[in-house]
Design a protein around this motif. Structure first.
Motif, PDB file in Angstrom:
ATOM      1  N   VAL A 106       0.868  -1.525  -0.160  1.00  0.00           N
ATOM      2  CA  VAL A 106      -0.278  -0.083   0.518  1.00  0.00           C
ATOM      3  C   VAL A 106       1.110   0.907  -0.390  1.00  0.00           C
ATOM      4  O   VAL A 106       1.615   1.695   0.994  1.00  0.00           O
ATOM      5  N   VAL A 107       1.021   2.348  -1.069  1.00  0.00           N
ATOM      6  CA  VAL A 107       1.799   2.914  -1.919  1.00  0.00           C
ATOM      7  C   VAL A 107       1.721   4.086  -1.430  1.00  0.00           C
ATOM      8  O   VAL A 107      -0.168   4.582  -1.972  1.00  0.00           O
ATOM      9  N   CYS A 108       2.170   5.347  -0.248  1.00  0.00           N
ATOM     10  CA  CYS A 108       1.941   6.726  -0.441  1.00  0.00           C
ATOM     11  C   CYS A 108       3.284   7.683  -0.236  1.00  0.00           C
ATOM     12  O   CYS A 108       4.360   6.582   0.007  1.00  0.00           O
ATOM     13  N   GLY A 109       3.092   8.189  -0.653  1.00  0.00           N
ATOM     14  CA  GLY A 109       3.599   9.389   0.106  1.00  0.00           C
ATOM     15  C   GLY A 109       4.253  11.000  -1.257  1.00  0.00           C
ATOM     16  O   GLY A 109       3.177  10.959  -2.187  1.00  0.00           O
ATOM     17  N   ALA A 110       5.619  10.970  -1.419  1.00  0.00           N
ATOM     18  CA  ALA A 110       6.180  11.974  -3.048  1.00  0.00           C
ATOM     19  C   ALA A 110       7.041  11.501  -3.165  1.00  0.00           C
ATOM     20  O   ALA A 110       8.040  10.728  -2.883  1.00  0.00           O
ATOM     21  N   GLN A 111       7.722  11.952  -4.067  1.00  0.00           N
ATOM     22  CA  GLN A 111       6.820  12.719  -5.225  1.00  0.00           C
ATOM     23  C   GLN A 111       5.851  12.244  -5.778  1.00  0.00           C
ATOM     24  O   GLN A 111       6.438  11.257  -6.833  1.00  0.00           O
ATOM     25  N   THR A 112       4.744  12.925  -6.472  1.00  0.00           N
ATOM     26  CA  THR A 112       3.813  11.328  -7.330  1.00  0.00           C
ATOM     27  C   THR A 112       4.723  11.334  -8.369  1.00  0.00           C
ATOM     28  O   THR A 112       3.980  10.614  -9.048  1.00  0.00           O
ATOM     29  N   ASP A 113       5.521  12.035  -9.359  1.00  0.00           N
ATOM     30  CA  ASP A 113       5.970  12.553 -10.522  1.00  0.00           C
ATOM     31  C   ASP A 113       6.879  11.720 -10.247  1.00  0.00           C
ATOM     32  O   ASP A 113       7.625  11.828 -11.515  1.00  0.00           O
ATOM     33  N   ALA A 114       7.820  10.871  -9.243  1.00  0.00           N
ATOM     34  CA  ALA A 114       9.420  10.975  -9.488  1.00  0.00           C
ATOM     35  C   ALA A 114       9.236   9.348  -8.822  1.00  0.00           C
ATOM     36  O   ALA A 114       8.564   8.514  -9.459  1.00  0.00           O
ATOM     37  N   CYS A 115       9.569  10.132  -7.402  1.00  0.00           N
ATOM     38  CA  CYS A 115       9.423   8.876  -6.643  1.00  0.00           C
ATOM     39  C   CYS A 115       8.704   7.748  -6.149  1.00  0.00           C
ATOM     40  O   CYS A 115       8.917   6.174  -6.503  1.00  0.00           O
ATOM     41  N   VAL A 116       7.226   8.161  -6.272  1.00  0.00           N
ATOM     42  CA  VAL A 116       6.081   6.936  -6.070  1.00  0.00           C
ATOM     43  C   VAL A 116       6.047   6.428  -7.199  1.00  0.00           C
ATOM     44  O   VAL A 116       6.208   4.874  -7.569  1.00  0.00           O
ATOM     45  N   ARG A 117       6.258   7.094  -8.603  1.00  0.00           N
ATOM     46  CA  ARG A 117       5.512   7.185  -9.812  1.00  0.00           C
ATOM     47  C   ARG A 117       6.914   5.766  -9.904  1.00  0.00           C
ATOM     48  O   ARG A 117       6.583   4.529 -10.430  1.00  0.00           O
ATOM     49  N   SER A 118       7.915   5.824  -9.272  1.00  0.00           N
ATOM     50  CA  SER A 118       8.679   4.528  -9.780  1.00  0.00           C
ATOM     51  C   SER A 118       9.125   3.702  -9.105  1.00  0.00           C
ATOM     52  O   SER A 118       9.145   2.540  -9.655  1.00  0.00           O
ATOM     53  N   THR A 119       8.411   3.443  -7.996  1.00  0.00           N
ATOM     54  CA  THR A 119       7.436   2.466  -7.197  1.00  0.00           C
ATOM     55  C   THR A 119       7.723   2.216  -6.408  1.00  0.00           C
ATOM     56  O   THR A 119       7.318   0.725  -6.646  1.00  0.00           O
ATOM     57  N   ILE A 120       5.819   2.511  -7.772  1.00  0.00           N
ATOM     58  CA  ILE A 120       4.259   1.845  -8.112  1.00  0.00           C
ATOM     59  C   ILE A 120       5.527   0.506  -8.698  1.00  0.00           C
ATOM     60  O   ILE A 120       4.816  -0.695  -9.432  1.00  0.00           O
ATOM     61  N   HIS A 121       6.150   1.247 -10.251  1.00  0.00           N
ATOM     62  CA  HIS A 121       6.193   0.711 -11.096  1.00  0.00           C
ATOM     63  C   HIS A 121       7.372  -0.432 -11.047  1.00  0.00           C
ATOM     64  O   HIS A 121       7.260  -1.805 -11.342  1.00  0.00           O
ATOM     65  N   GLY A 122       8.257  -0.320 -10.207  1.00  0.00           N
ATOM     66  CA  GLY A 122       9.063  -0.996  -9.438  1.00  0.00           C
ATOM     67  C   GLY A 122       8.592  -2.190  -9.015  1.00  0.00           C
ATOM     68  O   GLY A 122       9.125  -3.433  -8.995  1.00  0.00           O
TER      69      GLY A 122
END
Length: 184
Positions: A106-122
């Motif tokens: 369950v993923v939350c945090g910052a920044q949406t267009d950088a680390c959040v996006r990269s991590t959900i895809h990863g």
């Protein structure tokens, strides 16, 4: 439904909610409050909470590197330092999640267009089920560099993640208050 065998547990992954990272983030206080409530529910339910902190170009230990006051790890909760957008890259995040038996994040945090996006895809590429907390991620305004306004970045990320798919794994987007912390 994860593709990771023997990993039925859920973990809440809080990404980069550091003072300097979110100082100018859109809806900062609301996002912090929703994440704090989700973390409290996770702890009360016995669901693991894992924290990620960006190294901020060597700022470790500085006040700005610290997590915002409302979000503090409890003793024993893993804290992962990272240098890359994807929190799995060159860190011990995978090892920490394996030790917890977590196959759903369950993923939350910052920044949406950088680390959040990269991590959900990863995470998804590595076989995890990934729930993005719809109202639990934020970013700053990068429109001066050609990006859409922050609200549109957040809305677009929520939109496309709803339709992410892959064999044997699940992606979804759920508001913080409606997150089911048990494995679906």
């Amino acid at each position: 439904m994860t593709t990771l065998e023997g990993r039925a547990a859920t973990a809440v992954l809080v990404i980069d909610m550091q003072r300097d990272v979110v100082a100018d983030a859109v809806d900062r206080d609301g996002t912090v409050a929703r994440i704090a409530a989700l973390v409290a529910r996770a702890r009360a339910s016995g669901v693991a909470v894992v924290w990620v902190q960006d190294t901020l170009d060597g700022a470790q230990g500085s006040d700005g590197w610290g997590l915002v006051d409302a979000l503090a790890p409890h003793p024993g909760e893993p804290v992962v330092a990272k240098e890359h957008g994807d929190a799995f890259e060159d860190t011990d995040l995978e090892r920490a999640l394996a030790a917890l038996g977590a196959g759903r994040l369950v993923v939350c945090g910052a920044q949406t267009d950088a680390c959040v996006r990269s991590t959900i895809h990863g995470a998804f590429a590595r076989g995890y089920d990934v729930t993005l907390v719809e109202d639990g991620h934020t970013t700053v305004d990068h429109s001066a560099f050609g990006a859409p306004p922050p609200a549109q970045v957040i809305a677009h990320t929520n939109l496309y993640w709803r339709y992410q798919s892959g064999p044997g794994k699940r992606a979804d987007v759920v508001p913080a208050a409606r997150i089911v912390l048990a494995t679906p």
